[in-house]
Write a protein that holds these residues in place. Structure first.
Motif, mmCIF file in Angstrom:
data_model
loop_
_atom_site.group_PDB
_atom_site.id
_atom_site.type_symbol
_atom_site.label_atom_id
_atom_site.label_comp_id
_atom_site.label_asym_id
_atom_site.label_seq_id
_atom_site.Cartn_x
_atom_site.Cartn_y
_atom_site.Cartn_z
ATOM 1 N N HIS A 170 -14.457 6.251 -1.770
ATOM 2 C CA HIS A 170 -13.925 4.940 -1.387
ATOM 3 C C HIS A 170 -13.451 4.138 -2.598
ATOM 4 O O HIS A 170 -12.773 3.131 -2.441
ATOM 5 N N ARG A 184 0.861 -1.189 0.000
ATOM 6 C CA ARG A 184 0.000 0.000 0.000
ATOM 7 C C ARG A 184 0.896 1.237 0.000
ATOM 8 O O ARG A 184 1.066 1.923 1.003
ATOM 9 N N ASP A 219 -7.821 4.964 -3.696
ATOM 10 C CA ASP A 219 -7.033 5.253 -2.503
ATOM 11 C C ASP A 219 -5.933 6.253 -2.856
ATOM 12 O O ASP A 219 -4.990 5.917 -3.580
#
Length: 318
Positions: free
Chosen positions: A274, A132, A277
């Protein structure tokens, strides 16, 4: 291996990803100034790649799978015949992993090109999409494994004479579009219209940017904000860069044109839901502000307006 003389760079992706990869493209060219460098990409990005001046050739990848074996093996044959010394796989996808293995299967007894990417068995193996982290950081790490250092992107090659649009001096860009199959990435048209009315009240003309896919949203915004100017369907990549530099600010959804405007130096407020990201994929730079809600239906116009003066102070160094 000595410095590679023949290099292939693979990058398909969406516009935002492609714009963010500009820094990587430029780093590869700086590291291999005398090499013949070919880009394998998809048709929409050929003009942008050619305008960069970084590639000796740009090839279109049909992105064929096993259901179109002739096209798939045609791509592999073309790559093999070019006898590349190194391949930078900036796409890092299952498709390009298939290319990696097919190239090795089709070169029995011959040295395969070096491969910089996540494919198991690559000469310079790096991580894929699991971490991430922002895509720009992952690409920088990937290229560092091959001795290539990535700096900041420079979109100075993208410019256009926008006088023909006959715009007033003080403008703000509104970008209400987004991927048609991901409507949750779009801030409501009514909110863009309210923002447009606020800007007009400040003596700033809203300028609507988009494609034919956003025609309905743009028509709704114009109906509710008559002061807005409509440029949808009229702007190419170079126009977007020039308009972004000229505008006081650009406000839009997480979509390709906002990535391009921000990378070109345009002050930007980018709206996220949402569906994406910003830690992994977002426009970057000191001139970029991010506003995010799980649902963009819940992002009030007031919150976006509050980002505008702070952004302009930061861009001015205040």
């Amino acid at each position: 291996m000595a410095d590679p003389a023949r290099i292939l760079v693979i990058k398909h992706s969406a516009l935002g990803d492609f714009v963010l990869a500009t820094a990587s493209f430029q780093a590869i060219r700086r590291s291999h100034p005398d090499a013949r460098i070919v880009l394998l990409t998809t048709k929409p990005f050929v003009p942008l790649a050619e305008a960069s001046g970084l590639f000796d050739a740009v090839w279109i990848d049909p992105r064929a799978g096993l259901t179109r074996p002739a096209a798939l093996f045609g791509v592999i044959a073309r790559i093999r015949q070019a006898r590349f010394d190194r391949i930078y796989d900036l796409q890092r996808s299952q498709r390009t992993g298939t290319y990696f293995w097919l190239l090795r299967l089709s070169r029995p007894g011959r040295r395969a090109p070096e491969w910089v990417g996540p494919a198991p068995g690559a000469s310079h193996r790096t991580s894929g999409h699991t971490a991430r982290r922002h895509i720009a950081e992952r690409e920088a790490e990937q290229l560092r494994a091959a001795g290539v250092e990535v700096g900041a992107p420079d979109l100075g090659f993208l410019d256009s004479d926008i006088a023909g649009f006959d715009l007033p001096e003080r403008i703000a860009l509104l970008v209400p579009g987004g991927a048609p199959h991901r409507p949750a990435k779009r801030w409501p048209a009514a909110n863009f219209a309210e923002l447009g009315r606020y800007l007009a009240g400040q003596g700033i003309t809203p300028v609507l940017i988009g494609t034919a896919a956003e025609a309905n949203e743009i028509a709704q915004i114009r109906a509710a904000c008559p002061a807005a100017r409509d440029l949808h369907g009229r702007t190419g990549f170079a126009d977007l860069a020039a308009l972004g530099r000229r505008a006081l600010v650009a406000i839009g959804n997480d979509t390709g044109p906002m990535h391009l405007i921000a990378a070109a130096g345009g002050r930007s407020v980018v709206l996220f839901s949402h569906e994406s990201d910003p830690e992994r994929i977002s426009p970057r730079g000191p001139w970029v502000a991010i506003r995010r809600k799980p649902s963009l239906q819940d992002l009030p116009v007031k919150e976006v307006i509050e980002a505008l003066p702070a952004l302009q102070r930061e861009a001015a160094g205040g």
